[in-house]
Design a protein around this motif. Sequence first.
Motif, PDB file in Angstrom:
ATOM      1  N   ALA A  81      41.547  46.035  43.056  1.00  0.00           N
ATOM      2  CA  ALA A  81      40.421  45.103  43.140  1.00  0.00           C
ATOM      3  C   ALA A  81      40.229  44.582  44.556  1.00  0.00           C
ATOM      4  O   ALA A  81      39.111  44.200  44.936  1.00  0.00           O
ATOM      5  CB  ALA A  81      40.620  43.934  42.174  1.00  0.00           C
ATOM      6  N   MET A  82      41.296  44.565  45.353  1.00  0.00           N
ATOM      7  CA  MET A  82      41.208  44.063  46.719  1.00  0.00           C
ATOM      8  C   MET A  82      40.526  45.053  47.666  1.00  0.00           C
ATOM      9  O   MET A  82      40.186  44.692  48.794  1.00  0.00           O
ATOM     10  CB  MET A  82      42.603  43.743  47.248  1.00  0.00           C
ATOM     11  CG  MET A  82      43.303  42.661  46.467  1.00  0.00           C
ATOM     12  SD  MET A  82      44.954  42.308  47.135  1.00  0.00           S
ATOM     13  CE  MET A  82      45.490  41.010  46.016  1.00  0.00           C
ATOM     14  N   LYS A  89      28.285  46.367  44.867  1.00  0.00           N
ATOM     15  CA  LYS A  89      28.320  46.892  43.505  1.00  0.00           C
ATOM     16  C   LYS A  89      29.499  47.854  43.365  1.00  0.00           C
ATOM     17  O   LYS A  89      29.333  49.071  43.326  1.00  0.00           O
ATOM     18  CB  LYS A  89      27.008  47.606  43.169  1.00  0.00           C
ATOM     19  CG  LYS A  89      25.803  46.678  43.127  1.00  0.00           C
ATOM     20  CD  LYS A  89      24.548  47.432  42.717  1.00  0.00           C
ATOM     21  CE  LYS A  89      23.349  46.495  42.651  1.00  0.00           C
ATOM     22  NZ  LYS A  89      22.104  47.229  42.265  1.00  0.00           N
ATOM     23  N   PRO A  90      30.715  47.291  43.300  1.00  0.00           N
ATOM     24  CA  PRO A  90      31.892  48.167  43.311  1.00  0.00           C
ATOM     25  C   PRO A  90      32.000  49.009  42.043  1.00  0.00           C
ATOM     26  O   PRO A  90      31.824  48.509  40.928  1.00  0.00           O
ATOM     27  CB  PRO A  90      33.057  47.180  43.418  1.00  0.00           C
ATOM     28  CG  PRO A  90      32.530  45.898  42.871  1.00  0.00           C
ATOM     29  CD  PRO A  90      31.074  45.873  43.236  1.00  0.00           C
ATOM     30  N   ASP A  91      32.247  50.283  42.243  1.00  0.00           N
ATOM     31  CA  ASP A  91      32.526  51.218  41.152  1.00  0.00           C
ATOM     32  C   ASP A  91      33.947  51.716  41.357  1.00  0.00           C
ATOM     33  O   ASP A  91      34.225  52.449  42.304  1.00  0.00           O
ATOM     34  CB  ASP A  91      31.529  52.373  41.183  1.00  0.00           C
ATOM     35  CG  ASP A  91      31.807  53.408  40.097  1.00  0.00           C
ATOM     36  OD1 ASP A  91      32.687  53.156  39.245  1.00  0.00           O
ATOM     37  OD2 ASP A  91      31.150  54.461  40.095  1.00  0.00           O
ATOM     38  N   ALA A 116      44.425  43.719  39.274  1.00  0.00           N
ATOM     39  CA  ALA A 116      43.764  42.551  39.842  1.00  0.00           C
ATOM     40  C   ALA A 116      44.677  41.347  39.659  1.00  0.00           C
ATOM     41  O   ALA A 116      45.415  41.261  38.674  1.00  0.00           O
ATOM     42  CB  ALA A 116      42.418  42.304  39.164  1.00  0.00           C
ATOM     43  N   THR A 117      44.646  40.439  40.596  1.00  0.00           N
ATOM     44  CA  THR A 117      45.410  39.194  40.500  1.00  0.00           C
ATOM     45  C   THR A 117      44.408  38.054  40.427  1.00  0.00           C
ATOM     46  O   THR A 117      43.771  37.707  41.423  1.00  0.00           O
ATOM     47  CB  THR A 117      46.350  39.030  41.710  1.00  0.00           C
ATOM     48  OG1 THR A 117      45.605  39.171  42.919  1.00  0.00           O
ATOM     49  CG2 THR A 117      47.441  40.092  41.679  1.00  0.00           C
ATOM     50  N   VAL A 118      44.263  37.470  39.234  1.00  0.00           N
ATOM     51  CA  VAL A 118      43.163  36.527  38.988  1.00  0.00           C
ATOM     52  C   VAL A 118      43.674  35.186  38.478  1.00  0.00           C
ATOM     53  O   VAL A 118      42.943  34.454  37.808  1.00  0.00           O
ATOM     54  CB  VAL A 118      42.152  37.135  37.990  1.00  0.00           C
ATOM     55  CG1 VAL A 118      41.539  38.402  38.567  1.00  0.00           C
ATOM     56  CG2 VAL A 118      42.796  37.426  36.641  1.00  0.00           C
ATOM     57  N   LEU A 127      36.191  41.098  38.375  1.00  0.00           N
ATOM     58  CA  LEU A 127      35.487  41.248  37.100  1.00  0.00           C
ATOM     59  C   LEU A 127      35.041  42.688  36.884  1.00  0.00           C
ATOM     60  O   LEU A 127      35.119  43.216  35.768  1.00  0.00           O
ATOM     61  CB  LEU A 127      34.284  40.306  37.052  1.00  0.00           C
ATOM     62  CG  LEU A 127      34.613  38.806  37.009  1.00  0.00           C
ATOM     63  CD1 LEU A 127      33.339  37.979  37.176  1.00  0.00           C
ATOM     64  CD2 LEU A 127      35.313  38.446  35.704  1.00  0.00           C
ATOM     65  N   ALA A 128      34.595  43.340  37.951  1.00  0.00           N
ATOM     66  CA  ALA A 128      34.175  44.732  37.833  1.00  0.00           C
ATOM     67  C   ALA A 128      35.356  45.629  37.479  1.00  0.00           C
ATOM     68  O   ALA A 128      35.236  46.537  36.647  1.00  0.00           O
ATOM     69  CB  ALA A 128      33.519  45.187  39.137  1.00  0.00           C
TER      70      ALA A 128
END
Length: 447
Positions: A81-82, A89-91, A116-118, A127-128
Amino acid sequence: MESNQIKETIQMIAEENLDIRTVTMGISLLDCITGDTKTTAQRVYAKIVDKAKNLVPVANAISSEFGIPIVNKRISVTPVAMLAGADPKPDFLPIAKAMDDAAKAVEVDLIGGFSATVQNGCTPADLALIDQIPAALAATDRVCSSVNIGASRSGLNMDAVKLMGECVKAIADIDPKLAMKLVVFCNAVEDNPFMAGAFWGVSEGDVAINTGVSGPGVVQRAIANQPDADFEVMCETIKKTAFKVSRMGQFVGKVAAERLGVPFNIVDLSLAPTPAKGDSVAEILETMGLSHVGTPGTTAALALLNDAVKKGGVMAAERVGGLSGAFIPVSEDANMIKAAEAGHITLEKLEAMTAVCSVGLDMIAVPGETPATTISGMIADEAAIGMINNKTTAVRVIPVPGKKVGDAIEFGGLFGSAPIMAVNTGDASVFVNRGGHIPAPIHSFKN
């Protein structure tokens, strides 16, 4: 090591399932970020292949040269995620496929870090990624995923907890076996070499080697040889055994790192069971004097085991990290499977045990009709144990469509099989849907 210790180690390998469970190369992908996800994916593939091209040959050579089984060769990478924060618009599917293709190119068993670290909140990229976990796991063979939803310093991100319950259900609807490759953490560590939760934290270096050792059978045999020992003697026996096991992990890791020309990082001291006979953490607890795992006294026995393993291992290794303790995955432990099938152990007892051991509710199969909000409630409960006790906890739960309590699912290999366990039928939906953050506990404020 003295000659008698070398002979003991050889016997442990030959008769007691002692092995190096994993040699894991951690690789930072921060220098692969371009602002365009597809271009980033190309650079991800190139870097992984470049850094890890000799990992498997070196590990195999060490195993042959020294007669030490190395069960898995793995890679962990920067939480994906980073890598896409600059992409509007990350895919993430191209990155997942690039990771999978690279893992196959260098012939490692698994690659972790589709993560992801959320714990403090979710970025659009986080989120994506969470939204694309089901598709990414379905489209790849060797990619593993994890999401850290809480921490002792941050509290619990309950919005993310809700999302992860829904994510687990979505994965299971595609194929329940894919859920084996997703772990939801509280207090995730950045140097964990064990899958499916491994990722390579941003505070780590560019590349390094971590090892994970495992020897439940060795510990069980050592305890069995002293049937009348009191608790002090039992603890000393476990500590001495853990020392020998961890020393081997340190040796293999340093040799591998030297031959690969990268730093050696940590030894993870975890006792990781398999379905093989004599390779069970539950059997260790039963050898201590319990009729079966789940008997009153089980949590105390596990606490003793976990502490003694860490004390012995710390003396043996220059740097200890990862999770380090005793794992209690239901499907991967032959005696745990028997206890679950007989109804001797329940989810509630397993949850209590996770307060004193490594990780948490691990490799647990539940009925397919289990609601997403119930799974989110399980995640929240386990994360709360980790948050309050300042330890790592996690959930790897597998809803199996069409299966009911008493049925079973076969995973195969090291993953074993799991009986479908009963889940409390209470409704957690109002609680889970409140949204927001559960604040960090008072003891988190230490500055």
